[in-house]
Design an enzyme around this catalytic site. Structure first.
Site, PDB file in Angstrom:
ATOM      1  N   GLU A   1       2.351  -0.830   4.860  1.00  0.00           N
ATOM      2  CA  GLU A   1       0.989  -1.187   4.472  1.00  0.00           C
ATOM      3  C   GLU A   1       0.029  -0.787   5.582  1.00  0.00           C
ATOM      4  OE1 GLU A   1       0.043  -4.518   1.516  1.00  0.00           O
ATOM      5  OE2 GLU A   1       1.163  -5.503   3.111  1.00  0.00           O
TER       6      GLU A   1
ATOM      7  N   LYS B   1      -4.057  -1.672   6.780  1.00  0.00           N
ATOM      8  CA  LYS B   1      -5.236  -2.483   6.509  1.00  0.00           C
ATOM      9  C   LYS B   1      -6.347  -2.154   7.507  1.00  0.00           C
ATOM     10  CE  LYS B   1      -3.205  -4.765   3.205  1.00  0.00           C
ATOM     11  NZ  LYS B   1      -3.573  -4.470   1.796  1.00  0.00           N
TER      12      LYS B   1
ATOM     13  N   ASP C   1       0.810  -1.221   0.000  1.00  0.00           N
ATOM     14  CA  ASP C   1       0.000   0.000   0.000  1.00  0.00           C
ATOM     15  C   ASP C   1       0.842   1.270   0.000  1.00  0.00           C
ATOM     16  OD1 ASP C   1      -2.247  -1.626   0.180  1.00  0.00           O
ATOM     17  OD2 ASP C   1      -2.238  -1.586   2.364  1.00  0.00           O
TER      18      ASP C   1
END
Length: 279
Positions: free
Chosen positions: A111, A113, A91
């Protein structure tokens, strides 16, 4: 001499940052920033603090590059590739620094989430489930896809002494404390952090060998077992714990800390190489 100077720059972690607070003014804090945008701010800050170093940001890493890195460790590794243009796309992308040999070395992979909308649903008074008669939704397994990226970066960095992978988690599936949320009708719903229906943290802690979360684990750990020495590449997993959204400034600070840990380790490695070459 150039290598020695670069090594000193990499290991000097006491330089004060200027203007970091200015990046996140009151207006910026009111808006959600993606981990990708924060990563861009991180590389800008690193360039300010270490102007003699060259950094770059990449959105993807090709499987072909991963295989080439594995082959350098052992020629039997990195042999299998079915899709030539296969790649991974964390990401927040990948930040790298150029070393004295003009090789790009990873200093940060990030990242973020979000999984579990129970808090939002309860606050709205929305019921869920097959018959729309439940307060809570059983957690899914989408987060487990993170393991693929983690494993691939670990393969790519198998020859390194650091693993700067940071994973930011938010949402009701990543609670570390029990919380109570009030519905619009006044009824209070309790979310138990140790509920097997909700919590998915245990499915991710395999990526950090069960070591503490909310901890910088960038520097690889070497453990001895009998006659073996084993290198552990642990993901630094961060969660708000109460299901709330991450503050962009907090994410930025963590990402800067991990990046500087990477630079310190790389600098120490380069210094050792210089010392050995002089012997």
């Amino acid at each position: 001499m150039a290598k020695k100077n670069q090594s000193k720059r990499l290991t000097n972690q006491h330089k004060k940052s200027h203007g970091v607070e200015g990046i996140f003014g009151d207006e910026a804090k009111l808006h959600d920033l993606t981990v990708g945008k924060i990563s861009q701010l991180v590389i800008e800050q690193l360039e300010k603090e270490f102007p003699q170093l060259s950094f770059r940001h990449r959105k993807e890493l090709k499987k072909e590059e991963i295989n080439e890195a594995l082959k350098k460790v052992d020629p039997e590794l990195g042999q299998t590739l079915f899709v030539p243009n296969s790649s991974i796309k964390p990401d927040g992308g990948i930040i790298e620094v150029k070393d004295d040999n003009n090789n790009w070395r990873v200093v940060l992979v990030s990242e973020a989430k979000h999984q579990g909308k129970d808090i939002e649903n309860i606050k709205k008074g929305k019921l869920v489930g097959k018959n729309n008669d439940q307060d809570l939704m059983a957690a899914g397994n989408a987060i487990e896809r993170s393991h693929k990226n983690i494993s691939e970066i670990a393969n790519y960095m198998l020859s390194e002494s650091h693993f700067p992978y940071v994973l930011f988690l938010e949402g009701s599936n990543f609670l570390t404390e029990t919380i109570s949320i009030k519905r619009p009708d006044g009824r209070v719903v309790k979310l138990e952090y140790d509920s097997g229906m909700l919590n998915r943290l245990d499915r991710l802690t395999s990526a950090n060998y069960g070591m503490p979360i909310n901890t910088n684990l960038c520097e690889n750990k070497f453990v001895k077992h009998k006659d073996k020495t084993i290198m552990l590449q642990a993901t630094s997993i961060y969660t708000q714990g109460n299901g709330e959204r991450w503050d962009a400034k907090k994410m930025f600070d963590i990402m800067i800390e991990i990046s500087k840990t990477s630079l310190k380790i790389l600098g120490r490695e380069l210094f050792n190489q210089i010392t050995n070459n002089k012997k």
